[in-house]
Enzyme design. Structure first.
Site, PDB file in Angstrom:
ATOM      1  N   ASP A  65       0.054  -7.122  -4.806  1.00 62.22           N
ATOM      2  CA  ASP A  65      -1.320  -6.990  -4.270  1.00 62.22           C
ATOM      3  C   ASP A  65      -1.817  -8.272  -3.601  1.00 62.22           C
ATOM      4  O   ASP A  65      -2.912  -8.776  -3.928  1.00 62.22           O
ATOM      5  CB  ASP A  65      -2.309  -6.644  -5.403  1.00 62.22           C
ATOM      6  N   GLU A  69      -6.571   3.549  -2.054  1.00 67.53           N
ATOM      7  CA  GLU A  69      -6.901   2.272  -2.705  1.00 67.53           C
ATOM      8  C   GLU A  69      -6.508   1.125  -1.771  1.00 67.53           C
ATOM      9  O   GLU A  69      -6.085   1.357  -0.634  1.00 67.53           O
ATOM     10  CB  GLU A  69      -6.157   2.135  -4.051  1.00 67.53           C
TER      11      GLU A  69
HETATM   12  O1  FUB Z   1      -1.901  -3.735  -9.224  1.00 67.55           O
HETATM   13  C1  FUB Z   1      -2.642  -2.703  -9.820  1.00 67.55           C
HETATM   14  C2  FUB Z   1      -3.057  -1.720  -8.805  1.00 67.55           C
HETATM   15  O2  FUB Z   1      -1.909  -1.152  -8.183  1.00 67.55           O
HETATM   16  C3  FUB Z   1      -3.849  -2.272  -7.648  1.00 67.55           C
HETATM   17  O3  FUB Z   1      -5.158  -2.615  -7.957  1.00 67.55           O
HETATM   18  C4  FUB Z   1      -3.673  -1.160  -6.709  1.00 67.55           C
HETATM   19  O4  FUB Z   1      -4.084  -1.406  -5.405  1.00 67.55           O
HETATM   20  C5  FUB Z   1      -2.173  -0.932  -6.813  1.00 67.55           C
HETATM   21  O5  FUB Z   1      -1.443  -1.854  -6.057  1.00 67.55           O
END
Ligand code: FUB
Length: 325
Positions: free
Chosen positions: A16, A224
């Site tokens: 991320d 997301e």
């Molecule tokens: O790393 C945890 C979660 O997985 C992140 O917040 C999301 O975007 C995905 O990458």
């Protein structure tokens, strides 16, 4: 021809990436994956991260420059309201201070967004006693423009965005399906002290070429991992489609949108999640992202990668293959 890519932190699992260039130096703010032993599920419990490290580049070429690990800059144990799971963070700079925004579940297992402050881009960051009032869900990403700071946030499933409508918690979560309009990310301007929201968060609407919002059954709808950058005066909202595993982009004329869907930046990688940031550095544009190749496909153990991103003359982005043949 396959795009050349580089793993940036081969000795550890980082994911991320949020990336910024300040005073000519590139800084990376990733999530820190580790093997916590929690079984994989759709709620993302296996992403049980407990601290953050900061990295910087000792040079101006992300493909070759030395990557410096500045060590642990924030630990879940130091956050007064902490429950569990430090997910994707981002950092903003204002008046010589650095503000780290992070998602974390509180003791009721509800994701909130917290702030931690430092005098240095490489930390350490000191957390505020409480989460940001009115905050919810995950994946904060900050755009600075003309002294104003905008936060983009939100994520489905384990990220809990389906539990909210009009910034209020629903009695029961609602995930639209079929031709219902997809759940949008949110955008909100931050208050002058950087510690709160200056307004009610608004939906980030992604529309097709006819101006219709993308629907829940569209494989390229938001899930997301919001990111925002500007290119040639336009606003590029980029995001992950989650369960269909793409990184996509949509273009708008202002920070609030709407944004017109344009295409795929990165096709699926090895591993369930896909997450990124885009930045100009050393005269080129770069896509920072992650995959799970080094861990043999374990999706909760991800590795940071970078590759060059190429724009076409009309401002569209050339698609990069997530898996190299
Ligand atoms: O790393 C945890 C979660 O997985 C992140 O917040 C999301 O975007 C995905 O990458």
């Amino acid at each position: 021809m396959a795009t050349k890519k580089r793993y940036l932190v081969p000795g550890d699992y980082m994911a991320d990436p949020s990336v910024h260039v300040w005073d000519g130096k590139l800084y990376i703010y990733p999530s820190h994956d580790w093997e916590s032993g929690i079984p994989e599920n759709d709620n993302g419990d296996h992403f049980n991260m407990k601290d953050y490290h900061v990295f910087s580049l000792n040079g101006d070429d992300p493909m070759t420059s030395e990557v410096i690990d500045h060590g642990k800059v924030l630990d879940v144990e130091d956050i007064p309201w902490a429950g569990r799971q430090l997910w994707d963070c981002d950092v903003a700079r204002k008046d010589g201070k650095y503000y780290m925004y992070f998602p974390l579940k509180d003791r009721n297992d509800i994701f909130r967004l917290g702030v931690a402050i430092s005098d240095s881009p490489v930390g350490p960051f000191v957390p505020q006693p409480d989460p940001v009032r009115g905050s919810y869900s995950i994946d904060p990403a900050i755009l600075e423009e003309d002294g104003k700071y905008y936060m983009y946030f939100g994520g489905l499933w384990g990220g809990q965005l389906q539990r909210y409508k009009d910034n209020k918690a629903l009695e029961s979560a609602y995930l639209p399906s079929g031709d219902e309009v997809a759940v949008p990310a949110r955008v909100v301007r931050l208050s002058d002290d950087m510690l709160g929201f200056a307004e009610e968060p608004k939906p980030v609407v992604v529309v097709d070429e006819e101006g219709k919002p993308l629907t829940a059954d569209n494989p390229y709808r938001f899930f997301e991992a919001s990111w925002m950058h500007k290119y040639n005066g336009k606003y590029y909202f980029t995001y992950s489609t989650g369960d269909t595993h793409y990184l996509c982009y949509a273009i708008g004329d202002n920070p609030y949108g709407p944004f017109t869907y344009k295409g795929v930046i990165l096709t699926p990688v090895v591993g369930w999640t896909t997450h990124h940031s885009i930045v100009e550095f050393g005269g080129k544009w770069w896509l920072f992202h992650h995959d799970s190749v080094p861990s043999g496909g374990r999706t909760w153990l991800r590795s940071l990668k970078v590759c060059e991103l190429t724009y076409n003359e009309d401002g569209t982005i050339q698609t990069i293959e997530g898996i190299d043949e």
